[in-house]
Structure formats: structure tokens, C-alpha cells
Scaffold this motif. Structure first.
Motif, PDB file in Angstrom:
ATOM      1  N   ALA A   1       0.833  -1.211   0.000  1.00  0.00           N
ATOM      2  CA  ALA A   1       0.000   0.000   0.000  1.00  0.00           C
ATOM      3  C   ALA A   1       0.867   1.260   0.000  1.00  0.00           C
ATOM      4  CB  ALA A   1      -0.929  -0.010   1.215  1.00  0.00           C
ATOM      5  N   ASP A   2       1.980   1.238   0.755  1.00  0.00           N
ATOM      6  CA  ASP A   2       2.906   2.365   0.758  1.00  0.00           C
ATOM      7  C   ASP A   2       3.523   2.571  -0.626  1.00  0.00           C
ATOM      8  OD1 ASP A   2       2.527   2.774   3.503  1.00  0.00           O
ATOM      9  OD2 ASP A   2       4.196   1.459   4.045  1.00  0.00           O
ATOM     10  N   LEU A   3       3.930   1.474  -1.255  1.00  0.00           N
ATOM     11  CA  LEU A   3       4.545   1.545  -2.580  1.00  0.00           C
ATOM     12  C   LEU A   3       3.544   2.042  -3.620  1.00  0.00           C
ATOM     13  CD1 LEU A   3       6.497  -1.851  -2.450  1.00  0.00           C
ATOM     14  CD2 LEU A   3       7.421   0.438  -2.026  1.00  0.00           C
ATOM     15  N   GLU A   4       2.330   1.542  -3.542  1.00  0.00           N
ATOM     16  CA  GLU A   4       1.271   1.996  -4.449  1.00  0.00           C
ATOM     17  C   GLU A   4       1.007   3.486  -4.266  1.00  0.00           C
ATOM     18  OE1 GLU A   4      -0.510   0.583  -6.770  1.00  0.00           O
ATOM     19  OE2 GLU A   4      -0.356  -1.591  -6.507  1.00  0.00           O
ATOM     20  N   ALA A   5       0.940   3.923  -3.005  1.00  0.00           N
ATOM     21  CA  ALA A   5       0.656   5.329  -2.727  1.00  0.00           C
ATOM     22  C   ALA A   5       1.765   6.230  -3.247  1.00  0.00           C
ATOM     23  CB  ALA A   5       0.460   5.530  -1.225  1.00  0.00           C
ATOM     24  N   ALA A   6       3.020   5.768  -3.133  1.00  0.00           N
ATOM     25  CA  ALA A   6       4.150   6.573  -3.599  1.00  0.00           C
ATOM     26  C   ALA A   6       4.116   6.737  -5.113  1.00  0.00           C
ATOM     27  CB  ALA A   6       5.457   5.939  -3.157  1.00  0.00           C
ATOM     28  N   GLN A   7       3.905   5.649  -5.845  1.00  0.00           N
ATOM     29  CA  GLN A   7       3.908   5.769  -7.303  1.00  0.00           C
ATOM     30  C   GLN A   7       2.712   6.572  -7.797  1.00  0.00           C
ATOM     31  OE1 GLN A   7       3.777   2.036  -9.450  1.00  0.00           O
ATOM     32  NE2 GLN A   7       1.741   1.520  -8.739  1.00  0.00           N
ATOM     33  N   LYS A   8       1.582   6.496  -7.086  1.00  0.00           N
ATOM     34  CA  LYS A   8       0.406   7.292  -7.472  1.00  0.00           C
ATOM     35  C   LYS A   8       0.650   8.768  -7.200  1.00  0.00           C
ATOM     36  CE  LYS A   8      -4.562   7.774  -6.733  1.00  0.00           C
ATOM     37  NZ  LYS A   8      -5.763   7.233  -6.013  1.00  0.00           N
ATOM     38  N   ARG A   9       1.204   9.084  -6.048  1.00  0.00           N
ATOM     39  CA  ARG A   9       1.477  10.477  -5.673  1.00  0.00           C
ATOM     40  C   ARG A   9       2.437  11.130  -6.652  1.00  0.00           C
ATOM     41  NH1 ARG A   9       5.597  12.954  -3.163  1.00  0.00           N
ATOM     42  NH2 ARG A   9       5.159  14.900  -2.029  1.00  0.00           N
TER      43      ARG A   9
END
Length: 296
Positions: free
Chosen positions: A137-145
Motif C-alpha cells: 500500500a505504501d509503494l502503491e501510494a508513492a507511485q500514485k502520488r
């Protein structure tokens, strides 16, 4: 090559290009994993020890170090699981003679690939706490941001913020033996494997999360990436400058030393950023193999 051709090639790297050095300086006493031989540098000959008749003199060096010390890359020979290396090779037989001809670091082709920095503190709003597991979830949030989705063949660098401890005089802090060290766990490693990353790196001593008090006793991300997926691991990166510059996508350049049969190599990776080219033309083959071999 004609002079005009050379001028055009040089202009690509001369005009509007910034280079971020992602490697740590090597020095005696630097923090490292206790599992590997320490770095040592000495001068066998100093200026004045021998002086030529014309007054000239020379100094030289001797360096002794493990291949997993400082900023370095792990070859597929580095980790086995249940007696097997990547691809099912027998780990004992693969190292007969004291080298790994099929899985050694000399088999890693030089990399010129699309690089993606996933800045986790920017997502969390704080530097990752000791022992924090960076989740999918952290990795997904970073690439989305950032607007930088990870694609096949990319080199993915994960910033936890822990790199700020590298220069701490108390080297136990960076090693995190008591506190733990932030990083991805098994789930985060599988997230990278599902996206077919070519290599993954971090600003920590072991890439993955180290639980408080556990040290290097269990490294599931190494198993998932190196053994199961054939994805190289880069450790002890300097990523703070890149994050401070707001750079999340770049051309990643890395060339391991051709140490035949070795399990790893010191490296000095570079992030090359162009101010004049759009991202898809600056990077090497978005979603493809790039330059430097097929995907792991």
C-alpha cells in the motif's frame, strides 16, 4: 566518429543534464553488515619512501573489503533457499572451485535503464520509523502520488529516510541492531516481482525490513527477489539528495565490477536527469528491457 558527430553526442550530456551520485563514500570504519569482511585501506608506499633520481615519487594503495560493503549490488549467487539458487541450480555444485560461473556478479550486464524513486517518507509524512515495514500500500501510494508507475525492466529505488544515519559516528544506529531498520518485507518484495522490476534498491544496510533485535536472522525479501524472481538488490544507496531535488524518474546507470564468480560488487550508481528532454525520451525503454540484458 566525425567532430560534428562528437559535438552532438557531447551536447546531450553537457546541456541541461544533472547527475545525482547515489553511491556512498568508502571509508575505514563505515557502518556495514557484521556478516561481511570490513573495508580497509592502506598506503603500502607513500611519497618519499622511494624517490627517483629526477626527484619524482609515487604513492600507491591496497584495499581489502567484502563485496557487500558500502553501496553494492547482490548477484544471484548471494542467496540460496533450501540448497537452491535462482532457476533451481544446486547451490553447492554451482560454487564448486570457489566461484559461481553462472550466477556470479560478472553476469550482471551494465545497466542503463529507467529508474524510479519511491519516496516513502513523502507518503507517510515522516521518516520511516525504526523497524517499519514498507507495505505494498505504501509503494502503491508513492507511485500514485508521484505519477511514476513501475514497469517491467525498471530499477526501483525505495527511500525510507534511514540513510541520514549513515554518517552517524555511532555505527550501531545505521545498522539498527537493537532498534530495527525500515524496509520492504515479503509482501513488498512480491509487489516488485509482480511488476517485473530488473533491480531494486534502498538506502538501508540490508534493503529489507530488519525487525528490532533480530538483525539479519531472517531476510524473506532477499529470497523472493534473488532466488525466486532473479531481481538484483542494491543496498546502502544515497537517496536523500535525489528526493530533495524532487526527482522521481530518471535514467539509472550502474556497472558492477566484473569480479568473476563473486556474489556481489561495490558500485557507484548514477541518476541522470535531463532538463530538456521529456521523461519518456530521457529514460531507457519504459516498460521494456532497456540496455543491460533481459529482465530478471
Amino acid at each position: 566518429m566525425t567532430p560534428s558527430t562528437g559535438d552532438r553526442l557531447l551536447s546531450v550530456v553537457r546541456d541541461g543534464v544533472r547527475i545525482h551520485d547515489l553511491g556512498r563514500r568508502l571509508f575505514v570504519g563505515m557502518p556495514q553488515s557484521p556478516n561481511h569482511p570490513a573495508y580497509w585501506h592502506t598506503l603500502p608506499r607513500r611519497h618519499g619512501d622511494r624517490v627517483r633520481a629526477d626527484g619524482g615519487s609515487a604513492a600507491n594503495d591496497m584495499v581489502v573489503m567484502g563485496t557487500h560493503v558500502g553501496t553494492h549490488i547482490d548477484a544471484l549467487a548471494h542467496v540460496s533457499q533450501d540448497g537452491l539458487l535462482h532457476g533451481g541450480a544446486d547451490a553447492a555444485a554451482a560454487g564448486a572451485g570457489g566461484v559461481y560461473p553462472e550466477h556470479g556478479v560478472h553476469t550482471i550486464a551494465p545497466m542503463v535503464r529507467r529508474g524510479v524513486l519511491l519516496d516513502i517518507p513523502a507518503v507517510l509524512g515522516e521518516t520511516c520509523p525504526p523497524g517499519h515495514e514498507i507495505t505494498p500500500a505504501d509503494l502503491e501510494a508513492a507511485q500514485k502520488r508521484q505519477g511514476t508507475p513501475v514497469g517491467a525492466g525498471d530499477v526501483v529505488l525505495i527511500r525510507s529516510g534511514w540513510g541520514r544515519h549513515f554518517e552517524n559516528p555511532d555505527h550501531r544506529v545505521y545498522r539498527g541492531e537493537e532498534s530495527g531498520v525500515p524496509g520492504v518485507g515479503e509482501a513488498g518484495a512480491r509487489w516488485l516481482a509482480e511488476r517485473r522490476a530488473h533491480a531494486a534498491g534502498a538506502d538501508t544496510i540490508a534493503f529489507e525490513r530488519l525487525a528490532p533485535g533480530a538483525g539479519h536472522s531472517r531476510l524473506p525479501a532477499h529470497r523472493v527477489l534473488l532466488v525466486e524472481s532473479g531481481i538484483y538488490i542494491i543496498e546502502t544507496l544515497a537517496l536523500d539528495e535525489l528526493a530533495a531535488a524532487g526527482v522521481h524518474e530518471f535514467t539509472f546507470v550502474l556497472a558492477p565490477l566484473p569480479l568473476f564468480g563473486a556474489t556481489g560488487s561495490p558500485v557507484r550508481p548514477l541518476a541522470v536527469v535531463s532538463d530538456t528532454l521529456v521523461p519518456d525520451t530521457v529514460v531507457s525503454c519504459r516498460g521494456g528491457a532497456g540496455i543491460g540484458g533481459t529482465d530478471g
